[in-house]
Scaffold this active site. Structure first.
Site, PDB file in Angstrom:
ATOM      1  N   HIS A 120      -0.574   0.377   1.897  1.00 37.37           N
ATOM      2  CA  HIS A 120       0.668  -0.372   1.693  1.00 37.37           C
ATOM      3  C   HIS A 120       0.531  -1.787   2.239  1.00 37.37           C
ATOM      4  O   HIS A 120       0.956  -2.755   1.591  1.00 37.37           O
ATOM      5  CB  HIS A 120       1.827   0.353   2.380  1.00 37.37           C
ATOM      6  N   ASP A 168       8.467  -2.448   0.594  1.00 39.43           N
ATOM      7  CA  ASP A 168       8.074  -1.094   0.236  1.00 39.43           C
ATOM      8  C   ASP A 168       9.344  -0.242   0.144  1.00 39.43           C
ATOM      9  O   ASP A 168      10.292  -0.458   0.905  1.00 39.43           O
ATOM     10  CB  ASP A 168       7.141  -0.545   1.323  1.00 39.43           C
TER      11      ASP A 168
END
Length: 470
Positions: A28, A133
């Site tokens: 991520h 995210d």
């Protein structure tokens, strides 16, 4: 590289400030860092990357050397969170990296510092654009408090996985209609992490997002993107498929070369003769699995480059006296039998360089989405051994849907050396080898074209840039 403390006054140059808020896990962190690099270097936007001190250091230290200098264009904001435990991974056979849960729980306390940063930027910018995210969607709530701010969710996993997770019945329909063998999602994540997801990606926070970015493209999963666009989480939102997003996408076709010793070893091997073996940053193999993999590599009689390392700890820089990092020893007699046919790397390895090397013929992988897209972009077929999270679905997409690899895992839970060796040989020397390699090469050409100037993914990314700079 500029690092900005969260409490200080922030001076911005430009009318639009882009703020990245990734989850504190390597894949991520890396994907949003790659997007940051593109927006800074190719579109001249002012980008702020917000995370903890530890994880900014992690993300930048693992950035390819060819791109390190470009990171100077990004403003990094070190934000405080409570202290968190950083235990070693579990070697008992548990697949999901549950040892990271203390970090994820502490990560939720990043909300207030992110809000402070947005408040400062909102006062000095025409518009603040937050790209977060889904698992840091508290940033969407914070952005909603400012009239000149808007937020977009950036999904690090493919649309097919998100459909399967949100609507299992749709997954069964896909299995019937597209020849996919989609695995059960039971046990792919811990209950604690599922609760973390539910706390983060809530209907109210989805409502606050102005749109979604996905690290995928129509060439990889066009019909699944269309289906995902019909999901409640996407209704009335703009969706941009901008992937595959990696350094390859930043400069399509430019080979990145580091100085790692494994590349010298690859230089000595014949073309397309080496199986690259790596299981990413969030997978820990049991001692039995390591033994079976070692023997499987031996039985395959193929050359190999094996990155044998533990999953990341919550703080990869933490160390303890006498700490060996859970190092797993390989038998001396095994190493003698391997001889010069194989190389074992114990630390971080330059994956893009390895996959781009002419000696690499296949990638035995856990099928994390970063690994899948990098391998496919470079036309390297995969030997799929998924472990947890989105990996089983990713493997089905690569193997069943695109035919660009073969699967290791059979019907049972345990994977033996014979199964591993057979899967490797199917890609490297078996009857179906050439067909799998051709499909991988063809898909690589399509994906590289998608991220190049004039490609479909580049067009969607340009449309997103035009939207946020309107």
């Amino acid at each position: 590289m500029e690092t900005v403390a969260c409490q200080g006054q922030v001076q911005v140059d430009g009318t639009v400030a882009v703020v990245m808020v990734p989850l504190t896990a390597q894949s991520h962190l890396a994907q949003l860092l790659h997007l940051s690099l593109f927006l800074c270097t190719r579109r001249g936007l002012t980008v702020h990357y917000a995370s903890t001190t530890t994880h900014i250091r992690q993300a930048t230290s693992r950035l390819h050397p060819a791109w390190s200098s470009f990171a100077n264009a990004i403003s990094f904001h070190e934000l405080p969170i409570p202290a968190f435990c950083s235990p070693h991974p579990d070697h008992s056979g548990t697949k999901f990296p549950a040892h990271l849960q203390p970090l994820f729980d502490a990560f939720e306390h990043l909300r207030a510092p992110v809000g402070d940063l947005l408040r400062s930027l909102s006062a000095s910018s025409r518009r603040v654009v937050v790209i977060h995210d889904p698992l840091s969607s508290f940033a969407a709530d914070e952005a909603a408090a400012f009239p000149n701010a808007e937020s977009y969710a950036f999904h690090c996993v493919p649309a097919l996985f998100q459909i399967s997770l949100a609507r299992p019945s749709a997954a069964l329909e896909l299995s019937r209609d597209h020849g996919l063998t989609l695995p059960s999602l039971e046990g792919i994540m811990t209950e604690e992490f599922m609760a973390f997801i539910q706390r983060q990606w809530t209907p109210s926070r989805i409502a606050h997002t102005a749109g979604m970015l996905l690290n995928t493209c129509r060439a990889l999963e066009g019909e699944f993107l269309d289906m995902f666009a019909q999901e409640p989480a996407c209704c009335s939102n703009k969706l941009f498929a901008i992937g595959p997003l990696s350094p390859l996408a930043v400069v399509a076709g430019e080979r990145l070369v580091s100085s790692h010793e494994c590349l010298n070893w690859l230089d000595e091997q014949p073309p397309a003769s080496v199986v690259y073996v790596a299981f990413g940053t969030m997978t820990t193999m049991s001692e039995e699995e390591v033994r079976e993999l070692a023997q499987g590599l031996l039985l395959s009689q193929q050359r190999f480059l094996w990155v044998l390392r533990d999953a990341d700890r919550a703080d990869i820089f933490a160390s303890e006296e006498g700490d060996d990092g859970g190092r797993m020893e390989l038998a001396a007699e095994w190493e003698e039998k391997v001889g010069g046919r194989g190389m074992v790397v114990r630390g971080w390895a330059p994956q893009l360089d390895i996959l781009a090397h002419q000696a690499t013929g296949a990638f035995l992988s856990h099928c994390g989405w970063n690994s899948c897209t990098e391998s496919l972009c470079l036309g390297v077929p995969m030997v799929a051994w998924p472990m947890h999270s989105d990996q089983p679905i990713n493997a089905a997409l690569v193997v069943d849907y695109h035919g660009a690899g073969v699967a290791v895992r059979g019907g049972g839970e345990a994977v033996g050396r014979e199964e591993i060796a057979a899967a490797i040989r199917r890609v490297m020397v078996g009857e179906e080898s050439e067909g799998v390699r051709q499909r991988a090469r063809a898909l690589g050409e399509v994906l590289r074209a998608a991220v190049a100037d004039g490609g479909a993914s580049r067009a969607e990314l340009d449309a997103f840039v035009a939207l946020i700079t309107r």
